[in-house]
Design a protein around this motif. Sequence first.
Motif, short mmCIF file in Angstrom:
data_model
loop_
_atom_site.label_atom_id
_atom_site.label_comp_id
_atom_site.label_asym_id
_atom_site.label_seq_id
_atom_site.Cartn_x
_atom_site.Cartn_y
_atom_site.Cartn_z
N ARG A 222 71.33 78.54 14.66
CA ARG A 222 71.02 78.80 16.06
C ARG A 222 70.90 77.49 16.84
NH1 ARG A 222 66.12 82.83 16.86
NH2 ARG A 222 66.99 82.73 18.97
N THR A 223 71.12 77.58 18.16
CA THR A 223 70.80 76.49 19.07
C THR A 223 69.68 76.99 19.96
OG1 THR A 223 73.06 75.64 19.08
CG2 THR A 223 71.64 74.99 20.91
N LEU A 224 68.53 76.31 19.91
CA LEU A 224 67.34 76.79 20.60
C LEU A 224 67.16 76.01 21.89
CD1 LEU A 224 65.04 77.03 17.44
CD2 LEU A 224 66.59 78.76 18.39
N GLY A 225 67.76 76.51 22.96
CA GLY A 225 67.67 75.88 24.26
C GLY A 225 66.95 76.75 25.26
N ASN A 226 66.50 76.15 26.38
CA ASN A 226 65.73 76.86 27.41
C ASN A 226 64.58 77.62 26.78
OD1 ASN A 226 67.25 76.17 29.80
ND2 ASN A 226 68.88 77.45 28.98
N ALA A 227 63.90 76.97 25.84
CA ALA A 227 62.87 77.66 25.06
C ALA A 227 61.73 76.72 24.72
CB ALA A 227 63.48 78.22 23.78
N PHE A 228 60.58 77.33 24.52
CA PHE A 228 59.42 76.64 23.98
C PHE A 228 59.32 77.10 22.53
CE2 PHE A 228 55.64 74.29 25.66
CZ PHE A 228 55.03 74.05 24.44
N LEU A 246 64.63 71.14 13.08
CA LEU A 246 64.60 70.11 14.12
C LEU A 246 65.96 69.91 14.77
CD1 LEU A 246 62.30 67.50 12.35
CD2 LEU A 246 61.71 68.91 14.33
N THR A 247 67.03 70.11 14.01
CA THR A 247 68.37 69.92 14.56
C THR A 247 68.86 71.16 15.31
OG1 THR A 247 69.32 70.52 12.40
CG2 THR A 247 69.04 68.17 12.88
N ARG A 248 68.01 72.17 15.45
CA ARG A 248 68.35 73.34 16.29
C ARG A 248 68.05 73.06 17.76
NH1 ARG A 248 71.79 74.77 13.71
NH2 ARG A 248 71.30 72.88 12.55
N MET A 249 67.40 71.96 18.06
CA MET A 249 66.89 71.69 19.41
C MET A 249 68.02 71.63 20.43
SD MET A 249 64.24 68.62 20.34
CE MET A 249 63.03 68.82 21.63
N GLY A 250 67.93 72.47 21.47
CA GLY A 250 68.94 72.50 22.52
C GLY A 250 68.42 71.91 23.81
N GLN A 251 69.19 72.07 24.88
CA GLN A 251 68.81 71.54 26.18
C GLN A 251 67.60 72.29 26.73
OE1 GLN A 251 70.21 68.84 27.70
NE2 GLN A 251 71.47 68.60 25.87
N ASN A 252 66.76 71.57 27.49
CA ASN A 252 65.56 72.13 28.10
C ASN A 252 64.71 72.87 27.06
OD1 ASN A 252 63.74 72.71 30.23
ND2 ASN A 252 64.59 74.76 30.42
N ALA A 253 64.41 72.19 25.98
CA ALA A 253 63.58 72.77 24.93
C ALA A 253 62.37 71.89 24.66
CB ALA A 253 64.39 72.95 23.65
N LYS A 254 61.25 72.54 24.36
CA LYS A 254 60.05 71.86 23.88
C LYS A 254 59.81 72.34 22.46
CE LYS A 254 58.34 69.74 27.66
NZ LYS A 254 58.02 68.30 27.76
N PHE A 255 59.61 71.40 21.54
CA PHE A 255 59.33 71.72 20.15
C PHE A 255 57.93 71.21 19.79
CE2 PHE A 255 63.25 72.71 17.43
CZ PHE A 255 63.90 73.35 18.46
N ILE A 256 57.10 72.08 19.26
CA ILE A 256 55.82 71.66 18.69
C ILE A 256 55.81 72.06 17.22
CG2 ILE A 256 53.32 71.93 18.67
CD1 ILE A 256 53.31 72.34 21.61
N ILE A 257 55.51 71.10 16.36
CA ILE A 257 55.43 71.35 14.92
C ILE A 257 53.98 71.15 14.51
CG2 ILE A 257 56.12 70.53 12.64
CD1 ILE A 257 58.40 70.12 15.63
N THR A 258 53.37 72.18 13.95
CA THR A 258 51.97 72.08 13.55
C THR A 258 51.85 72.17 12.03
OG1 THR A 258 51.38 74.43 13.48
CG2 THR A 258 51.44 73.39 15.64
N GLY A 259 50.81 71.56 11.50
CA GLY A 259 50.60 71.65 10.06
C GLY A 259 49.39 70.87 9.59
#
Length: 313
Positions: A222-228, A246-259
Motif C-alpha cells: 500500500r501507499t499511505l498518503g493523505n493519512a495519519f 515505513l516505506t509505505r509513507m505517501g504524500q501528506n502523511a503523518k506517521f507515529i510509531i509507538t513502542g
Amino acid sequence: MIEKLIYLEDIEPIHLYGVNNSKFKLLQNTFPKIKMVARGHELKISGEKNELILFQEKLDLVIDYFIRFNSLTDRELEQLIAEEKTFLQDEKNLPDDVLVFGNNGVLIKAKTANQKHLVEAVAKTDLIFTIGPAGTGKTYMAIALAVRALKNKEVKKIILTRPAVEAGEQLGFLPGDLKEKLDPYMQPIYDALQDMIPSRKLMELIDEKVIQIAPLAFMRGRTLGNAFVICDEAQNATASQLKMFLTRMGQNAKFIITGDITQIDLPSKKVSGLVQALNLLSDIEGVSVIEFNTKDILRHSLVKKIVEAYANV
C-alpha cells in the motif's frame, strides 16, 4: 409552502432532540412558523423559504458544534440558536491545549511534558517515534492527534496498525472471521477511539474506511498518503516488517510509531524493528524521537512503581 427532508448523518437524533424531546421542543418554539416532523434520522420541515434557510443555517451550526466538541446541552443549543456564528468560531473561549473534545464533554489534552513534546513534534515533523513504558499515554495521545487531524480535515483517513505477534500460529484456531480473530489484539486502539468519537459515528467511519484498523502485515503493497498513520507496539515488529511499513509513507502523511523496547515479545533470535529503526533513523532531519519515562505514567499510582521495579531486574 416548501417541504424539505433532512437526514441527520453526523449527529445521533437523541443528541439533537434531547431526552424527552427537550431540545426538539426548543427548536419548535424558536421556529414557530416551521412545521417539524422527526422520525429517527429523518427530519422533515415545511414552511416559507426564508424561514427554512434560517433554520438550516442554525441546524448546520448546531451540528458543527456537536462534531467539534462532542457535546450539546440544552443551554448550548439555546446559545447557538441565539448567537451569531462567531459563538462557535471564537477561539478566545477555547483552551489552547485541547486536542479533542471527547465523549460527554471530556477534554483530551497533553498532561505531561513529554506528551506536550509529542504534540509539538507532530506540528514540525512527519515521522515521530514515541518510546517508553506502559501507561505513559503514547498510544492514546497519538490517536488523539490523529482524530484532531481528521476533524480539522488535515487528512482524509486514519490508519491504525500493530503487529499481531501474540496471535502467532494460534490465530487460525480462534473462532470467527478474520476481524473477530484480530479484534482482541486491536482492542486498546478501539478503547481510545471510543473515548473520542461517538459509537455510531465511529462505526460509520470504520465501515466507510475513513478509519482503518488492521494488523501490520496488511500494510504491504500500500501507499499511505493523505493519512495519519500510527503503528502501535512497534517493538514487536520485525526489522523487515517495520522497514516495509515505513516505506509505505505517501504524500501528506503523518506517521507515529509507538513502542516499549523493554517489552519485546519477539523470539530471541529476531531483532526488533523498532530498535533497529531508532538506531538507523533517529538522526535524520525530519524525524523526531520522543522518549517517555515513568514521570509520564498516568495510570494507577502502582503502575509507576511496578515499571520501576521490573526495570531493576
